[in-house]
Write a protein that holds these residues in place. Sequence first.
Motif, PDB file in Angstrom:
ATOM      1  N   ILE A   1       0.820  -1.208   0.000  1.00 29.17           N
ATOM      2  CA  ILE A   1       0.000   0.000   0.000  1.00 29.17           C
ATOM      3  C   ILE A   1       0.853   1.256   0.000  1.00 29.17           C
ATOM      4  CG2 ILE A   1      -1.718   1.265   1.344  1.00 29.17           C
ATOM      5  CD1 ILE A   1      -2.772  -1.392   2.300  1.00 29.17           C
ATOM      6  N   GLY A   2       1.969   1.225   0.648  1.00 30.51           N
ATOM      7  CA  GLY A   2       2.791   2.421   0.816  1.00 30.51           C
ATOM      8  C   GLY A   2       3.295   2.993  -0.489  1.00 30.51           C
ATOM      9  N   SER A   3       3.834   2.178  -1.327  1.00 28.37           N
ATOM     10  CA  SER A   3       4.398   2.668  -2.584  1.00 28.37           C
ATOM     11  C   SER A   3       3.329   3.304  -3.476  1.00 28.37           C
ATOM     12  CB  SER A   3       5.111   1.518  -3.300  1.00 28.37           C
ATOM     13  OG  SER A   3       5.637   1.947  -4.533  1.00 28.37           O
ATOM     14  N   PRO A   4       2.167   2.667  -3.713  1.00 29.79           N
ATOM     15  CA  PRO A   4       1.135   3.329  -4.514  1.00 29.79           C
ATOM     16  C   PRO A   4       0.612   4.603  -3.858  1.00 29.79           C
ATOM     17  CG  PRO A   4       0.699   0.980  -4.443  1.00 29.79           C
ATOM     18  CD  PRO A   4       1.813   1.254  -3.508  1.00 29.79           C
ATOM     19  N   LEU A   5       0.500   4.626  -2.537  1.00 35.29           N
ATOM     20  CA  LEU A   5       0.030   5.835  -1.869  1.00 35.29           C
ATOM     21  C   LEU A   5       1.009   6.985  -2.057  1.00 35.29           C
ATOM     22  CD1 LEU A   5      -1.494   4.621   1.514  1.00 35.29           C
ATOM     23  CD2 LEU A   5      -2.682   5.663  -0.397  1.00 35.29           C
ATOM     24  N   ILE A   6       2.287   6.683  -2.005  1.00 40.79           N
ATOM     25  CA  ILE A   6       3.294   7.724  -2.225  1.00 40.79           C
ATOM     26  C   ILE A   6       3.188   8.252  -3.656  1.00 40.79           C
ATOM     27  CG2 ILE A   6       5.786   8.133  -2.399  1.00 40.79           C
ATOM     28  CD1 ILE A   6       6.119   6.198  -0.045  1.00 40.79           C
ATOM     29  N   LYS A   7       2.976   7.363  -4.599  1.00 41.22           N
ATOM     30  CA  LYS A   7       2.838   7.795  -5.993  1.00 41.22           C
ATOM     31  C   LYS A   7       1.588   8.638  -6.179  1.00 41.22           C
ATOM     32  CE  LYS A   7       5.404   3.918  -7.923  1.00 41.22           C
ATOM     33  NZ  LYS A   7       5.361   2.690  -8.688  1.00 41.22           N
ATOM     34  N   VAL A   8       0.455   8.238  -5.556  1.00 39.46           N
ATOM     35  CA  VAL A   8      -0.780   9.026  -5.660  1.00 39.46           C
ATOM     36  C   VAL A   8      -0.592  10.377  -5.006  1.00 39.46           C
ATOM     37  CG1 VAL A   8      -3.179   9.150  -4.850  1.00 39.46           C
ATOM     38  CG2 VAL A   8      -2.320   7.044  -5.853  1.00 39.46           C
ATOM     39  N   ALA A   9       0.056  10.435  -3.871  1.00 41.76           N
ATOM     40  CA  ALA A   9       0.291  11.710  -3.195  1.00 41.76           C
ATOM     41  C   ALA A   9       1.170  12.611  -4.041  1.00 41.76           C
ATOM     42  CB  ALA A   9       0.935  11.470  -1.825  1.00 41.76           C
TER      43      ALA A   9
ATOM     44  N   PHE B   1       1.511  12.495  -7.295  1.00 38.05           N
ATOM     45  CA  PHE B   1       0.746  12.901  -8.479  1.00 38.05           C
ATOM     46  C   PHE B   1      -0.247  14.009  -8.125  1.00 38.05           C
ATOM     47  CE2 PHE B   1      -3.008  12.419 -11.199  1.00 38.05           C
ATOM     48  CZ  PHE B   1      -2.425  12.656 -12.444  1.00 38.05           C
ATOM     49  N   SER B   2      -0.960  13.849  -6.993  1.00 40.72           N
ATOM     50  CA  SER B   2      -1.922  14.880  -6.601  1.00 40.72           C
ATOM     51  C   SER B   2      -1.218  16.184  -6.279  1.00 40.72           C
ATOM     52  CB  SER B   2      -2.776  14.415  -5.430  1.00 40.72           C
ATOM     53  OG  SER B   2      -1.972  14.249  -4.285  1.00 40.72           O
ATOM     54  N   TYR B   3      -0.045  16.112  -5.684  1.00 37.29           N
ATOM     55  CA  TYR B   3       0.716  17.319  -5.407  1.00 37.29           C
ATOM     56  C   TYR B   3       1.115  18.000  -6.716  1.00 37.29           C
ATOM     57  CZ  TYR B   3       4.424  20.394  -3.760  1.00 37.29           C
ATOM     58  OH  TYR B   3       5.208  21.487  -3.507  1.00 37.29           O
ATOM     59  N   GLY B   4       1.551  17.221  -7.668  1.00 36.27           N
ATOM     60  CA  GLY B   4       1.936  17.790  -8.971  1.00 36.27           C
ATOM     61  C   GLY B   4       0.748  18.427  -9.666  1.00 36.27           C
ATOM     62  N   VAL B   5      -0.416  17.771  -9.584  1.00 36.71           N
ATOM     63  CA  VAL B   5      -1.625  18.325 -10.205  1.00 36.71           C
ATOM     64  C   VAL B   5      -2.008  19.629  -9.519  1.00 36.71           C
ATOM     65  CG1 VAL B   5      -4.100  17.922 -10.541  1.00 36.71           C
ATOM     66  CG2 VAL B   5      -2.463  16.114 -11.065  1.00 36.71           C
ATOM     67  N   ARG B   6      -1.970  19.669  -8.204  1.00 36.71           N
ATOM     68  CA  ARG B   6      -2.299  20.915  -7.486  1.00 36.71           C
ATOM     69  C   ARG B   6      -1.343  22.038  -7.857  1.00 36.71           C
ATOM     70  NH1 ARG B   6      -2.171  19.696  -1.455  1.00 36.71           N
ATOM     71  NH2 ARG B   6      -0.827  18.101  -2.261  1.00 36.71           N
ATOM     72  N   GLN B   7      -0.084  21.725  -7.944  1.00 33.74           N
ATOM     73  CA  GLN B   7       0.893  22.751  -8.312  1.00 33.74           C
ATOM     74  C   GLN B   7       0.636  23.249  -9.734  1.00 33.74           C
ATOM     75  OE1 GLN B   7       3.175  24.264  -6.393  1.00 33.74           O
ATOM     76  NE2 GLN B   7       2.314  23.074  -4.705  1.00 33.74           N
ATOM     77  N   ALA B   8       0.279  22.337 -10.589  1.00 30.21           N
ATOM     78  CA  ALA B   8       0.019  22.737 -11.972  1.00 30.21           C
ATOM     79  C   ALA B   8      -1.228  23.619 -12.045  1.00 30.21           C
ATOM     80  CB  ALA B   8      -0.160  21.498 -12.849  1.00 30.21           C
ATOM     81  N   LEU B   9      -2.268  23.264 -11.301  1.00 30.20           N
ATOM     82  CA  LEU B   9      -3.488  24.072 -11.310  1.00 30.20           C
ATOM     83  C   LEU B   9      -3.272  25.413 -10.641  1.00 30.20           C
ATOM     84  CD1 LEU B   9      -6.204  21.368 -10.554  1.00 30.20           C
ATOM     85  CD2 LEU B   9      -5.683  22.459 -12.732  1.00 30.20           C
ATOM     86  N   GLU B  10      -2.513  25.451  -9.592  1.00 30.30           N
ATOM     87  CA  GLU B  10      -2.210  26.726  -8.936  1.00 30.30           C
ATOM     88  C   GLU B  10      -1.378  27.601  -9.858  1.00 30.30           C
ATOM     89  OE1 GLU B  10      -0.345  26.174  -5.176  1.00 30.30           O
ATOM     90  OE2 GLU B  10      -2.087  25.176  -4.300  1.00 30.30           O
ATOM     91  N   GLY B  11      -0.522  26.982 -10.598  1.00 28.50           N
ATOM     92  CA  GLY B  11       0.319  27.740 -11.528  1.00 28.50           C
ATOM     93  C   GLY B  11      -0.503  28.351 -12.659  1.00 28.50           C
ATOM     94  N   ARG B  12      -1.564  27.745 -13.091  1.00 30.56           N
ATOM     95  CA  ARG B  12      -2.416  28.267 -14.159  1.00 30.56           C
ATOM     96  C   ARG B  12      -3.285  29.407 -13.667  1.00 30.56           C
ATOM     97  NH1 ARG B  12      -5.285  23.842 -17.832  1.00 30.56           N
ATOM     98  NH2 ARG B  12      -3.880  24.226 -19.546  1.00 30.56           N
TER      99      ARG B  12
END
Length: 124
Positions: free
Chosen positions: A93-101, A103-114
């Motif tokens: 569970i840990g590895s996929p959760l880290i990847k999801v976190a 990815f969500s952080y990257g998406v938030r940064q991208a949306l905040e940047g726009r």
Amino acid sequence: MSGGDIAGLIAAGVFAVLVALLAVPIFKLGKVFDEIRTTIKQIGDGTTPLIDEVTATVATTNTQLNKVDGISNNVSDATANISALSALIAATIGSPLIKVAAFSYGVRQALEGRSKPRRARRSR
């Protein structure tokens, strides 16, 4: 009777009195030895049941320690199993959760940047 005979009788009498005087302490010492023998016998008679009780107590304690040893081995096995299960869950569970976190952080940064207007850079 001559003077030598009388002196011999006196010496024999004194020797008999001396033997009688020495016999009393020796007789008392014999009684003391008898009391010591009786006391040692009583101690020996009292010690034998005590040693038997101590032997029984040690045997019972050894049995209980064997039971505790079995319990400790079971706890040790359970701890090892829980540790392995924890590592398995962390890997699964840990590895996929880290990847999801991430990815969500990257998406938030991208949306905040726009949504924020970019500042113009000044040149110096």
